[in-house]
Scaffold this motif. Sequence first.
Motif, PDB file in Angstrom:
ATOM      1  N   THR A  55       0.931  -1.378   0.403  1.00 31.73           N
ATOM      2  CA  THR A  55      -0.321  -0.141   0.191  1.00 31.73           C
ATOM      3  C   THR A  55       1.332   1.512  -0.099  1.00 31.73           C
ATOM      4  O   THR A  55       2.280   1.133   0.176  1.00 31.73           O
ATOM      5  N   SER A  56       0.550   2.099  -0.691  1.00 31.40           N
ATOM      6  CA  SER A  56       1.423   3.754  -0.332  1.00 31.40           C
ATOM      7  C   SER A  56       1.934   3.744   0.991  1.00 31.40           C
ATOM      8  O   SER A  56       2.854   4.567   1.306  1.00 31.40           O
ATOM      9  N   GLU A  57       1.349   3.371   2.143  1.00 31.80           N
ATOM     10  CA  GLU A  57       1.524   3.537   3.531  1.00 31.80           C
ATOM     11  C   GLU A  57       2.515   3.255   4.224  1.00 31.80           C
ATOM     12  O   GLU A  57       3.428   3.107   4.091  1.00 31.80           O
ATOM     13  N   GLN A  58       2.680   1.331   3.536  1.00 30.28           N
ATOM     14  CA  GLN A  58       3.598   0.479   3.594  1.00 30.28           C
ATOM     15  C   GLN A  58       5.150   1.421   2.844  1.00 30.28           C
ATOM     16  O   GLN A  58       6.059   1.070   3.201  1.00 30.28           O
ATOM     17  N   ARG A  59       4.872   1.622   1.662  1.00 27.16           N
ATOM     18  CA  ARG A  59       5.785   1.622   0.998  1.00 27.16           C
ATOM     19  C   ARG A  59       6.433   3.428   0.875  1.00 27.16           C
ATOM     20  O   ARG A  59       8.360   3.396   1.316  1.00 27.16           O
ATOM     21  N   ARG A  60       5.553   4.340   2.169  1.00 29.79           N
ATOM     22  CA  ARG A  60       6.504   5.369   2.218  1.00 29.79           C
ATOM     23  C   ARG A  60       7.078   4.701   3.990  1.00 29.79           C
ATOM     24  O   ARG A  60       7.675   5.248   4.776  1.00 29.79           O
ATOM     25  N   GLU A  61       6.680   4.054   4.562  1.00 22.76           N
ATOM     26  CA  GLU A  61       7.475   3.583   6.006  1.00 22.76           C
ATOM     27  C   GLU A  61       8.717   2.807   5.599  1.00 22.76           C
ATOM     28  O   GLU A  61       9.454   3.109   6.220  1.00 22.76           O
ATOM     29  N   LEU A  62       8.601   1.949   4.229  1.00 25.98           N
ATOM     30  CA  LEU A  62       9.569   1.554   3.911  1.00 25.98           C
ATOM     31  C   LEU A  62      10.515   2.801   3.544  1.00 25.98           C
ATOM     32  O   LEU A  62      12.130   1.896   3.977  1.00 25.98           O
ATOM     33  N   GLY A  63       9.935   3.286   2.314  1.00 24.45           N
ATOM     34  CA  GLY A  63      11.383   4.263   2.157  1.00 24.45           C
ATOM     35  C   GLY A  63      11.864   5.054   3.337  1.00 24.45           C
ATOM     36  O   GLY A  63      13.043   5.860   3.309  1.00 24.45           O
ATOM     37  N   GLU A  64      10.797   5.284   4.045  1.00 23.43           N
ATOM     38  CA  GLU A  64      11.909   6.532   5.312  1.00 23.43           C
ATOM     39  C   GLU A  64      13.226   5.694   6.037  1.00 23.43           C
ATOM     40  O   GLU A  64      13.354   6.125   6.543  1.00 23.43           O
ATOM     41  N   SER A  65      12.153   3.882   6.285  1.00 20.47           N
ATOM     42  CA  SER A  65      13.665   3.687   7.762  1.00 20.47           C
ATOM     43  C   SER A  65      14.489   3.313   6.101  1.00 20.47           C
ATOM     44  O   SER A  65      15.863   3.432   6.480  1.00 20.47           O
ATOM     45  N   VAL A  66      14.914   2.659   4.864  1.00 22.60           N
ATOM     46  CA  VAL A  66      15.521   3.114   4.527  1.00 22.60           C
ATOM     47  C   VAL A  66      16.610   4.298   3.648  1.00 22.60           C
ATOM     48  O   VAL A  66      17.549   4.523   4.588  1.00 22.60           O
ATOM     49  N   VAL A  67      16.139   5.358   4.137  1.00 26.28           N
ATOM     50  CA  VAL A  67      16.272   6.591   3.814  1.00 26.28           C
ATOM     51  C   VAL A  67      17.466   7.169   5.591  1.00 26.28           C
ATOM     52  O   VAL A  67      18.172   7.416   5.240  1.00 26.28           O
ATOM     53  N   GLU A  68      16.487   6.527   6.569  1.00 29.02           N
ATOM     54  CA  GLU A  68      17.319   6.880   7.914  1.00 29.02           C
ATOM     55  C   GLU A  68      17.725   6.333   8.180  1.00 29.02           C
ATOM     56  O   GLU A  68      19.575   6.794   8.663  1.00 29.02           O
ATOM     57  N   GLY A  69      18.086   4.821   7.550  1.00 29.61           N
ATOM     58  CA  GLY A  69      18.470   3.750   7.723  1.00 29.61           C
ATOM     59  C   GLY A  69      20.036   4.194   7.656  1.00 29.61           C
ATOM     60  O   GLY A  69      21.743   3.763   7.509  1.00 29.61           O
ATOM     61  N   GLY A  70      20.853   4.810   5.734  1.00 25.72           N
ATOM     62  CA  GLY A  70      21.376   4.560   5.288  1.00 25.72           C
ATOM     63  C   GLY A  70      22.241   6.045   5.471  1.00 25.72           C
ATOM     64  O   GLY A  70      23.890   6.369   5.607  1.00 25.72           O
TER      65      GLY A  70
END
Length: 413
Positions: A55-70
């Motif tokens: 879902t758009s919300e799941q994609r957003r949360e995953l993207g946020e975690s990837v950016v922050e983690g990087g």
Amino acid sequence: MPIIRKSLLQFIFSGAYMQRWNDKLRPVALLEVDKQAHKMMVAWLLLMLNSRGMTSEQRRELGESVVEGGIFDYFYRLVITDIKPPIYYRIKENPAHYALLTSWVLDQLRPTMQPLGQDYWDKLTTRLKNPGTHGLADEILDAAHTYASGWEFDLIKDLGPWDDEKESIDQSFTDGLKRYDHLVGVKELRQGPSTALGRFAHLCGQLRFQTRWSQTPRIPETSVLGHLFIVAAYSYFFSLAVDACPLRRQNNFFTGLFHDLPEVLTRDIISPVKKSAQPIADLIRQYEDSELETRVFGPLTAGGYGDVAERLSYFLGVEVGSEFKSAIIRGGRPQAVDFETLQQRCNEDRYDPKDGRMLKACDSLAAFVEAYTALRNGISSDQLQQAVWRIRKRYNAFSFGDLHVGALLADFD
């Protein structure tokens, strides 16, 4: 509100000093900031492919975690600097030893990070103290790290045949990336340029060979690839400072990360040439768009990655005319908007917003830090002096809401 200070900008830039593989024979400078840029480009590819059914919300949360983690991982590595990877991984295997190292790292980060606010500091602290707890995001980042480091090692592995470590290092990258074959796209990346995905990842990596300010001596020198990561990080923290919505923060990071991608096709055309006359600027833009379609968007679409090409096109501002124009998605199409509209009426995930004017400021700020640092390191150059003066003058009265760029530049004495 998070406060952006000179110390944060300089800390992000400091990866341009950090040499990688500095115990190996190297044909070119291999820098931490370059590797991090390539890693995050590959992470974005894997993020796109492994979130297709979400879902758009799941994609957003995953993207946020990837950016922050990087970003968090980059900060950690800047602090531990020259600890060789095998030693670092041995430390990480022992929870008590890793906790001691992380506690020391956080002590070093505290003065630079705390102006960003308690919420950000708490998030950084929790993530660094608890590695490997973010599921798919961590897998994406680990796979991207392994790919980018292996790609980098390929540049030097055939040099120095006396080096008895090289065979085992090479095998560790091969085996390490295979462990992530369950992620969509990893097998294609391992096949290299014979696949559309592998070809694009190789194309991104080649940006490390293009030196910025190529006619102006500097210390340190920076590549186009490293510059992209610096702009991406600046854009992300500027987004925090203006209270951008989560998807806008992500979009700004990835737009910064890819905004100079056409330079792998055209090389770094300096601003005076681009701005010498409007017909010249229009011709360069037409050539860039044509090359992007032929060598990037077309092959990705033909290879089954049309969604990747479409998203990349949005980041590069193809439909609105420039990556430096703010945009939203309305009615399924990109639409240019000004900063005030973006900030006041479209600062919501449902608009899929991204900044253009702020990205341009971050791009200029990265150039300012490059020139300022070279001057402070004793490189006297009219071009560098003029660049510092020109950027100061242009952004002296520039602000984005409560974020005043002129005041930030004034911190650089």
